[in-house]
Design a protein around this motif. Structure first.
Motif, PDB file in Angstrom:
ATOM      1  N   CYS A  60      44.781 -21.803  -3.322  1.00  0.00           N
ATOM      2  CA  CYS A  60      45.349 -22.582  -2.213  1.00  0.00           C
ATOM      3  C   CYS A  60      46.869 -22.522  -2.224  1.00  0.00           C
ATOM      4  CB  CYS A  60      44.871 -24.030  -2.282  1.00  0.00           C
ATOM      5  SG  CYS A  60      43.131 -24.245  -1.889  1.00  0.00           S
ATOM      6  N   ASP A  61      47.459 -22.575  -3.414  1.00  0.00           N
ATOM      7  CA  ASP A  61      48.921 -22.478  -3.511  1.00  0.00           C
ATOM      8  C   ASP A  61      49.407 -21.160  -2.917  1.00  0.00           C
ATOM      9  OD1 ASP A  61      49.070 -24.930  -4.725  1.00  0.00           O
ATOM     10  OD2 ASP A  61      49.304 -24.145  -6.762  1.00  0.00           O
ATOM     11  N   ALA A  62      48.683 -20.082  -3.190  1.00  0.00           N
ATOM     12  CA  ALA A  62      49.070 -18.772  -2.661  1.00  0.00           C
ATOM     13  C   ALA A  62      48.966 -18.740  -1.143  1.00  0.00           C
ATOM     14  CB  ALA A  62      48.180 -17.689  -3.270  1.00  0.00           C
ATOM     15  N   VAL A  63      47.932 -19.358  -0.606  1.00  0.00           N
ATOM     16  CA  VAL A  63      47.747 -19.398   0.850  1.00  0.00           C
ATOM     17  C   VAL A  63      48.879 -20.183   1.501  1.00  0.00           C
ATOM     18  CG1 VAL A  63      46.302 -20.318   2.703  1.00  0.00           C
ATOM     19  CG2 VAL A  63      45.245 -19.085   0.800  1.00  0.00           C
ATOM     20  N   ILE A  64      49.186 -21.380   0.957  1.00  0.00           N
ATOM     21  CA  ILE A  64      50.202 -22.240   1.554  1.00  0.00           C
ATOM     22  C   ILE A  64      51.578 -21.582   1.485  1.00  0.00           C
ATOM     23  CG2 ILE A  64      51.358 -24.468   1.427  1.00  0.00           C
ATOM     24  CD1 ILE A  64      48.419 -24.517   2.380  1.00  0.00           C
ATOM     25  N   GLU A  65      51.850 -20.892   0.385  1.00  0.00           N
ATOM     26  CA  GLU A  65      53.150 -20.228   0.262  1.00  0.00           C
ATOM     27  C   GLU A  65      53.305 -19.122   1.301  1.00  0.00           C
ATOM     28  OE1 GLU A  65      55.886 -17.858  -3.053  1.00  0.00           O
ATOM     29  OE2 GLU A  65      53.927 -18.661  -3.622  1.00  0.00           O
ATOM     30  N   ALA A  66      52.217 -18.382   1.552  1.00  0.00           N
ATOM     31  CA  ALA A  66      52.280 -17.276   2.509  1.00  0.00           C
ATOM     32  C   ALA A  66      52.158 -17.744   3.949  1.00  0.00           C
ATOM     33  CB  ALA A  66      51.168 -16.266   2.198  1.00  0.00           C
ATOM     34  N   ALA A  67      51.392 -18.818   4.169  1.00  0.00           N
ATOM     35  CA  ALA A  67      51.146 -19.308   5.530  1.00  0.00           C
ATOM     36  C   ALA A  67      51.145 -20.833   5.515  1.00  0.00           C
ATOM     37  CB  ALA A  67      49.818 -18.765   6.053  1.00  0.00           C
ATOM     38  N   PRO A  68      52.318 -21.472   5.576  1.00  0.00           N
ATOM     39  CA  PRO A  68      52.421 -22.933   5.457  1.00  0.00           C
ATOM     40  C   PRO A  68      51.592 -23.704   6.477  1.00  0.00           C
ATOM     41  CG  PRO A  68      54.588 -21.917   5.263  1.00  0.00           C
ATOM     42  CD  PRO A  68      53.646 -20.837   5.679  1.00  0.00           C
ATOM     43  N   ILE A  69      51.249 -23.101   7.604  1.00  0.00           N
ATOM     44  CA  ILE A  69      50.507 -23.823   8.634  1.00  0.00           C
ATOM     45  C   ILE A  69      49.169 -24.331   8.111  1.00  0.00           C
ATOM     46  CG2 ILE A  69      49.367 -21.752   9.546  1.00  0.00           C
ATOM     47  CD1 ILE A  69      49.647 -23.010  12.336  1.00  0.00           C
ATOM     48  N   PHE A  70      48.620 -23.670   7.097  1.00  0.00           N
ATOM     49  CA  PHE A  70      47.319 -24.084   6.572  1.00  0.00           C
ATOM     50  C   PHE A  70      47.417 -25.347   5.708  1.00  0.00           C
ATOM     51  CE2 PHE A  70      46.586 -19.643   7.624  1.00  0.00           C
ATOM     52  CZ  PHE A  70      45.372 -19.724   8.273  1.00  0.00           C
ATOM     53  N   GLY A  71      48.631 -25.758   5.390  1.00  0.00           N
ATOM     54  CA  GLY A  71      48.800 -27.002   4.643  1.00  0.00           C
ATOM     55  C   GLY A  71      49.825 -27.897   5.287  1.00  0.00           C
ATOM     56  N   SER A  72      49.969 -27.783   6.620  1.00  0.00           N
ATOM     57  CA  SER A  72      51.040 -28.478   7.328  1.00  0.00           C
ATOM     58  C   SER A  72      50.851 -29.985   7.396  1.00  0.00           C
ATOM     59  CB  SER A  72      51.177 -27.913   8.745  1.00  0.00           C
ATOM     60  OG  SER A  72      49.952 -28.025   9.442  1.00  0.00           O
ATOM     61  N   GLU A  73      49.667 -30.475   7.102  1.00  0.00           N
ATOM     62  CA  GLU A  73      49.438 -31.927   7.037  1.00  0.00           C
ATOM     63  C   GLU A  73      48.343 -32.190   6.023  1.00  0.00           C
ATOM     64  OE1 GLU A  73      46.636 -33.555   8.518  1.00  0.00           O
ATOM     65  OE2 GLU A  73      45.760 -32.030   9.788  1.00  0.00           O
ATOM     66  N   PRO A  74      48.297 -33.409   5.471  1.00  0.00           N
ATOM     67  CA  PRO A  74      47.378 -33.687   4.357  1.00  0.00           C
ATOM     68  C   PRO A  74      45.927 -33.349   4.652  1.00  0.00           C
ATOM     69  CG  PRO A  74      48.912 -35.497   4.627  1.00  0.00           C
ATOM     70  CD  PRO A  74      49.122 -34.588   5.799  1.00  0.00           C
ATOM     71  N   GLY A  75      45.467 -33.676   5.848  1.00  0.00           N
ATOM     72  CA  GLY A  75      44.073 -33.396   6.181  1.00  0.00           C
ATOM     73  C   GLY A  75      43.761 -31.924   6.128  1.00  0.00           C
ATOM     74  N   ALA A  76      44.686 -31.098   6.665  1.00  0.00           N
ATOM     75  CA  ALA A  76      44.476 -29.647   6.655  1.00  0.00           C
ATOM     76  C   ALA A  76      44.468 -29.114   5.228  1.00  0.00           C
ATOM     77  CB  ALA A  76      45.558 -28.963   7.475  1.00  0.00           C
ATOM     78  N   TYR A  77      45.400 -29.615   4.400  1.00  0.00           N
ATOM     79  CA  TYR A  77      45.464 -29.138   3.012  1.00  0.00           C
ATOM     80  C   TYR A  77      44.199 -29.503   2.237  1.00  0.00           C
ATOM     81  CZ  TYR A  77      46.891 -28.629  -1.829  1.00  0.00           C
ATOM     82  OH  TYR A  77      46.939 -28.275  -3.149  1.00  0.00           O
ATOM     83  N   LEU A  78      43.719 -30.718   2.420  1.00  0.00           N
ATOM     84  CA  LEU A  78      42.520 -31.140   1.703  1.00  0.00           C
ATOM     85  C   LEU A  78      41.281 -30.374   2.165  1.00  0.00           C
ATOM     86  CD1 LEU A  78      43.200 -34.961   1.508  1.00  0.00           C
ATOM     87  CD2 LEU A  78      42.949 -33.414  -0.428  1.00  0.00           C
ATOM     88  N   LEU A  79      41.207 -30.096   3.461  1.00  0.00           N
ATOM     89  CA  LEU A  79      40.088 -29.290   3.948  1.00  0.00           C
ATOM     90  C   LEU A  79      40.126 -27.891   3.351  1.00  0.00           C
ATOM     91  CD1 LEU A  79      39.452 -29.976   7.749  1.00  0.00           C
ATOM     92  CD2 LEU A  79      37.928 -30.392   5.830  1.00  0.00           C
ATOM     93  N   LEU A  80      41.339 -27.317   3.277  1.00  0.00           N
ATOM     94  CA  LEU A  80      41.477 -25.988   2.674  1.00  0.00           C
ATOM     95  C   LEU A  80      41.030 -26.024   1.219  1.00  0.00           C
ATOM     96  CD1 LEU A  80      42.563 -23.045   2.742  1.00  0.00           C
ATOM     97  CD2 LEU A  80      44.779 -23.988   2.010  1.00  0.00           C
ATOM     98  N   ARG A  81      41.519 -26.994   0.449  1.00  0.00           N
ATOM     99  CA  ARG A  81      41.146 -27.078  -0.969  1.00  0.00           C
ATOM    100  C   ARG A  81      39.652 -27.279  -1.135  1.00  0.00           C
ATOM    101  NH1 ARG A  81      43.370 -30.773  -5.148  1.00  0.00           N
ATOM    102  NH2 ARG A  81      41.678 -29.682  -6.179  1.00  0.00           N
ATOM    103  N   ARG A  82      39.083 -28.138  -0.301  1.00  0.00           N
ATOM    104  CA  ARG A  82      37.639 -28.397  -0.381  1.00  0.00           C
ATOM    105  C   ARG A  82      36.844 -27.117  -0.124  1.00  0.00           C
ATOM    106  NH1 ARG A  82      34.495 -30.383   4.212  1.00  0.00           N
ATOM    107  NH2 ARG A  82      32.429 -31.052   3.503  1.00  0.00           N
TER     108      ARG A  82
END
Length: 441
Positions: A60-82
Motif C-alpha cells: 500500500c505504501d508503494a501504491v500511495i507513493e506512486a499514485a496519492p489519489i488512492f490514499g487521498s482520504e482515510p476511507g479510501a486508504y483503509l479500503l485499499l489496505r483492506r
C-alpha cells in the motif's frame, strides 16, 4: 482446539514458515475481514499471516507513493489496505493449495466499486495491481532465500514466480470485469447523475450555464452557500457511512433552517455538501455537541455568494479538511474554516511552515509536555488581550499560575520575537493544531 493445517497440495510448506522481521516495529492493525484472516490462519498459520499484514502494508505504501489519489482520504486508504491485505492472504493460501483463481473476494470488490464512484480510470486501478505484484514478489523472494534449501531454490523460485504471475493475471481480469460492470450500473444512478451536475456547476462561468445548473440541481447556484466536507475514518466504514453522514447533514440543514441542499459522494466514506445559507456567522453558531458517529468528522467552509462563492466555499471546506486530516485528534470533530483560515493558507509548504514555527518560537517549540503547557497558556493569554483574569478563566487555572507560565514562555522565546508579534500568535496556533513537529502530522 484448532484443526491441524491442511497439507500443502503444492509442496510449498515453506510458506507456513514466513515470519515478519524481528525489528519491524509494531504490527499494523489488520484491516481484512475477520473470516478472511481466520481462513488464512487455519491454512498457513498465524506467523505467515503477520508477514502478510506487514507485506500488504508495504504494498500500500508503494501504491500511495506512486499514485496519492488512492490514499487521498482515510476511507479510501483503509479500503485499499483492506483489499490488498485480503488479497495477500488469499495469494499466500493459493501458494499452498495451488488454486490460482481464489483471490477475488468482497474486500477487493468493495475497493473497486469505490474507484468507479470516484471516477478513477481503470488503467490506473490495474496499474496499482501491477505495483502490488512487484512488491509482493520482491519481498517473497527475500524470504525464499532463507526458507528454501539451496539445491531447490532455482526451481522453486521459477515455479513460484510463474504461479504468482498467473494468479495476478486472473485477478487483474476479475478486477477489470467487475469495474466495467459496476461502472455501467453506477452511470445510471441518481448519485452519479448528481455528481456530474455538480461538477458542471463548479465549472460554470456564464449566466446561462449557472441558470441551467441551478435548474437541473434544484439548487440556486447564484445564491449564498455554505459548503462542508464530511467523512468517516474507521475500517469497514463504507457500509455505514451513508447513514452516519446523512444524519449529520439533516442536523446541519435543521440548524440552518433551510432544507435546500445538494450532496456529492467523493469517496467510500466522504461527502461534499452545499447548503443555502445567508448568514456569514452561521458556522460560528454550530453546536459541537451535535449527536454524531464517533469516527465522523466535518470540515465547514466559509459562507460565500454566487457561482464564485459556490466554488470558494467548497475550496475553503477542502482546505479545512486537509488541516483536520493533518491534525488528527488535536482538533474537534467539527472544524470551521473561520477558526483556522490563516493556518490553512500555509499548508502548501510544510517544511517552510516548520521553519517558521521553529524560528518564531525558539525553545518554546520543544516537543515536551512542559513546553506544550507554556505554549497553551501563552496562546490563551494573547487571545484574551493579555488579560490574566480572562486567560485564567479560559484555562481553569489560578491567576498566579497564568503569570508564572507566561513568564516562563517569554523566557524561551528568541530575542527577535515579541509578544506583540502577529507571527507569534500564528506560530502558537500552528503548534496547537499540528504540534511543534510537523513531520509527525
Amino acid at each position: 482446539m484448532s484443526a491441524a493445517p491442511t497439507p500443502a497440495a503444492t509442496g510449498r510448506e515453506w510458506v507456513r514458515a514466513l515470519v515478519r522481521e524481528s525489528d519491524a516495529g509494531p504490527l499494523p492493525e489488520p484491516t481484512a475481514d475477520l473470516p478472511t484472516r481466520l481462513m488464512a490462519e487455519e491454512i498457513i498459520g498465524a506467523g505467515a499471516v503477520t508477514w502478510g499484514i506487514d507485506t500488504a502494508n508495504s504494498m500500500c505504501d508503494a501504491v500511495i507513493e506512486a499514485a496519492p489519489i488512492f490514499g487521498s482520504e482515510p476511507g479510501a486508504y483503509l479500503l485499499l489496505r483492506r483489499a490488498v491485505e485480503a488479497t495477500t492472504f488469499r495469494l499466500l493460501v493459493a501458494l499452498v493449495t495451488g488454486d490460482p483463481d481464489s483471490l477475488w473476494a468482497p474486500e477487493p470488490a468493495d475497493c473497486v466499486a469505490s474507484y468507479v464512484r470516484r471516477e478513477i480510470p481503470l488503467e490506473e486501478v490495474l496499474r496499482t495491481v501491477t505495483m502490488t505484484q512487484e512488491v509482493f514478489s520482491r519481498l517473497l523472494l527475500e524470504q525464499m532465500a532463507d526458507l528454501v534449501p539451496g539445491e531447490q531454490i532455482a526451481t522453486e523460485t521459477r515455479d513460484t514466480l510463474r504461479f504468482v504471475f498467473q494468479t495476478y493475471d486472473l485477478f487483474s481480469t476479475a478486477v477489470a470485469s467487475y469495474y466495467l460492470r459496476d461502472a455501467e450500473r453506477w452511470a445510471h444512478t441518481t448519485a452519479a447523475v448528481q455528481a456530474r451536475l455538480i461538477e458542471r456547476a463548479l465549472e460554470a462561468t456564464s449566466e446561462a450555464e449557472v441558470a441551467d445548473a441551478s435548474q437541473e440541481l434544484g439548487y440556486d447556484i447564484a445564491g449564498s452557500h455554505l459548503a462542508a466536507v464530511l467523512w468517516l475514518d474507521s475500517p469497514r466504514l463504507e457500509r455505514r457511512a451513508p447513514e452516519a453522514i446523512e444524519a449529520v447533514v439533516h442536523q446541519l440543514r435543521t440548524a440552518a433552517d433551510r432544507p435546500v441542499h445538494i450532496i456529492r459522494w467523493a469517496g467510500p466514506a466522504t461527502a461534499h455538501l452545499w447548503l443555502q445559507v445567508d448568514d456569514p456567522t452561521f458556522p460560528d453558531r454550530l453546536d459541537p455537541k451535535l449527536p454524531h458517529a464517533d469516527d465522523l468528522h466535518v470540515a465547514v467552509g466559509s459562507v460565500a455568494n454566487g457561482v464564485a462563492g459556490f466554488r470558494s466555499s467548497h475550496e475553503s471546506a477542502l482546505a479545512t479538511e486537509k488541516l483536520a486530516q493533518l491534525a488528527g485528534s488535536r482538533v474537534p470533530w467539527l472544524l470551521c474554516h473561520r477558526e483556522v483560515r490563516a493556518v490553512t493558507l500555509m499548508l502548501h509548504d510544510l517544511p517552510a511552515l516548520q521553519a517558521f514555527v521553529t524560528d518564531t518560537l525558539g525553545d518554546l517549540a520543544a516537543e515536551e509536555p512542559r513546553a506544550a503547557e507554556l505554549r497553551s497558556t501563552l496562546h490563551a493569554y494573547l487571545n484574551a488581550g493579555r488579560s490574566v483574569g480572562k486567560a485564567a478563566t479560559t484555562l481553569h487555572a489560578h491567576r498566579n499560575t497564568v503569570v508564572y507560565r507566561v513568564r516562563g514562555a517569554e523566557g524561551l522565546l528568541p530575542e527577535t520575537t515579541t509578544l506583540d508579534a502577529m507571527e507569534l500568535r500564528l506560530a502558537l496556533q500552528v503548534c496547537e493544531l499540528l504540534g511543534p513537529n510537523l513531520s509527525e502530522s
